[in-house]
Design an enzyme around this catalytic site. Structure first.
Site, PDB file in Angstrom:
ATOM      1  N   ILE A  32       0.823  -1.222   0.000  1.00 33.74           N
ATOM      2  CA  ILE A  32       0.000   0.000   0.000  1.00 33.74           C
ATOM      3  C   ILE A  32       0.857   1.272   0.000  1.00 33.74           C
ATOM      4  O   ILE A  32       0.386   2.344  -0.377  1.00 33.74           O
ATOM      5  CB  ILE A  32      -0.971  -0.027   1.217  1.00 33.74           C
ATOM      6  CG1 ILE A  32      -2.190   0.818   0.956  1.00 33.74           C
ATOM      7  CG2 ILE A  32      -0.272   0.366   2.505  1.00 33.74           C
ATOM      8  CD1 ILE A  32      -3.316   0.565   1.944  1.00 33.74           C
ATOM      9  N   GLN A  95      10.477  -4.910  10.863  1.00 34.77           N
ATOM     10  CA  GLN A  95       9.150  -5.506  10.637  1.00 34.77           C
ATOM     11  C   GLN A  95       8.089  -4.648  11.323  1.00 34.77           C
ATOM     12  O   GLN A  95       8.212  -4.304  12.502  1.00 34.77           O
ATOM     13  CB  GLN A  95       9.104  -6.937  11.178  1.00 34.77           C
ATOM     14  CG  GLN A  95       7.798  -7.658  10.852  1.00 34.77           C
ATOM     15  CD  GLN A  95       7.809  -9.138  11.262  1.00 34.77           C
ATOM     16  OE1 GLN A  95       8.770  -9.623  11.864  1.00 34.77           O
ATOM     17  NE2 GLN A  95       6.736  -9.835  10.945  1.00 34.77           N
ATOM     18  N   HIS A 101       6.214 -11.816   5.707  1.00 30.46           N
ATOM     19  CA  HIS A 101       6.020 -11.532   4.277  1.00 30.46           C
ATOM     20  C   HIS A 101       7.351 -11.262   3.614  1.00 30.46           C
ATOM     21  O   HIS A 101       8.305 -10.794   4.244  1.00 30.46           O
ATOM     22  CB  HIS A 101       5.082 -10.331   4.101  1.00 30.46           C
ATOM     23  CG  HIS A 101       5.471  -9.148   4.924  1.00 30.46           C
ATOM     24  ND1 HIS A 101       5.132  -9.036   6.253  1.00 30.46           N
ATOM     25  CD2 HIS A 101       6.191  -8.060   4.626  1.00 30.46           C
ATOM     26  CE1 HIS A 101       5.634  -7.912   6.738  1.00 30.46           C
ATOM     27  NE2 HIS A 101       6.297  -7.300   5.764  1.00 30.46           N
ATOM     28  N   LEU A 102       7.376 -11.535   2.327  1.00 27.88           N
ATOM     29  CA  LEU A 102       8.561 -11.272   1.496  1.00 27.88           C
ATOM     30  C   LEU A 102       8.264 -10.061   0.616  1.00 27.88           C
ATOM     31  O   LEU A 102       7.282 -10.066  -0.136  1.00 27.88           O
ATOM     32  CB  LEU A 102       8.844 -12.505   0.627  1.00 27.88           C
ATOM     33  CG  LEU A 102       9.941 -12.386  -0.437  1.00 27.88           C
ATOM     34  CD1 LEU A 102      11.319 -12.253   0.214  1.00 27.88           C
ATOM     35  CD2 LEU A 102       9.909 -13.603  -1.367  1.00 27.88           C
ATOM     36  N   HIS A 103       9.104  -9.041   0.705  1.00 33.58           N
ATOM     37  CA  HIS A 103       8.968  -7.883  -0.186  1.00 33.58           C
ATOM     38  C   HIS A 103       9.616  -8.198  -1.524  1.00 33.58           C
ATOM     39  O   HIS A 103      10.726  -8.759  -1.570  1.00 33.58           O
ATOM     40  CB  HIS A 103       9.701  -6.662   0.389  1.00 33.58           C
ATOM     41  CG  HIS A 103       9.091  -6.067   1.612  1.00 33.58           C
ATOM     42  ND1 HIS A 103       8.293  -4.950   1.578  1.00 33.58           N
ATOM     43  CD2 HIS A 103       9.179  -6.428   2.913  1.00 33.58           C
ATOM     44  CE1 HIS A 103       7.922  -4.627   2.815  1.00 33.58           C
ATOM     45  NE2 HIS A 103       8.442  -5.512   3.641  1.00 33.58           N
TER      46      HIS A 103
END
Ligand code: AMP
Ligand code: ZN
Length: 142
Positions: A32, A95, A101-103
């Site tokens: 986002i 974090q 999560h993986l960016h």
């Protein structure tokens, strides 16, 4: 699934997201607050606060999907001169959402994003020090 977790709500279809990919184990959607257009997150479908809680097969699959998306970005009409894959695991590592999560970050020359190095960072250390540290890590590997 935890109701307070924004990524669980996205995966359950209870919060909006721009989804790019989904399979049995992971979902990928647009971040986002993108570093650049095309910045994606690959998120395990099952809640896991940190990397240690992610099943091995799912952790590996996150990387498989991250590679697939990196390739898609490079072949898309979005500008993508390079890609960073990274995970912030723990608050001190940056974090902020505690559903691992993986960016997948498309990079552009001069975009200003990057890791910065602390004062005192040196490019080299002795082999003896490296060997001693390697031994400490090996000692706790399964
Ligand atoms: P991290 O700081 O590594 O935990 O990354 C969390 C990322 O999640 C940040 O880049 C946020 O911009 C992103 N983010 C937070 N809320 C949402 C949301 N509702 N939809 C998409 N991305 C989000
Ligand atoms: Zn969650």
């Amino acid at each position: 699934m935890t109701n307070r977790c924004i990524f669980c709500r996205i995966i359950a279809g209870q919060a909006e997201a721009s989804i790019v990919y989904r399979d049995e184990f992971v979902t990928a959607f647009m971040d986002i607050r993108p570093i650049n257009p095309g910045h994606l997150l690959v998120v395990p479908n099952r809640h896991a606060s940190n990397l240690g809680e992610v099943d091995d097969n799912v952790g590996g699959h996150m990387f498989v999907v991250g590679r697939k998306l990196a390739s898609a970005l490079r072949h898309s009409e979005l500008r993508c001169d390079g890609v960073n894959l990274f995970v912030a695991d723990g608050a001190v590592a940056g974090q902020t959402v505690f559903h691992s999560h993986l960016h997948v970050v498309p990079r552009r020359a001069g975009d200003g994003f990057g890791f910065h190095f602390p004062p005192g960072y040196t490019r080299g250390t002795s082999r003896a020090d490296l060997d001693a540290v390697a031994a400490k890590v090996r000692a706790v590997l399964d």
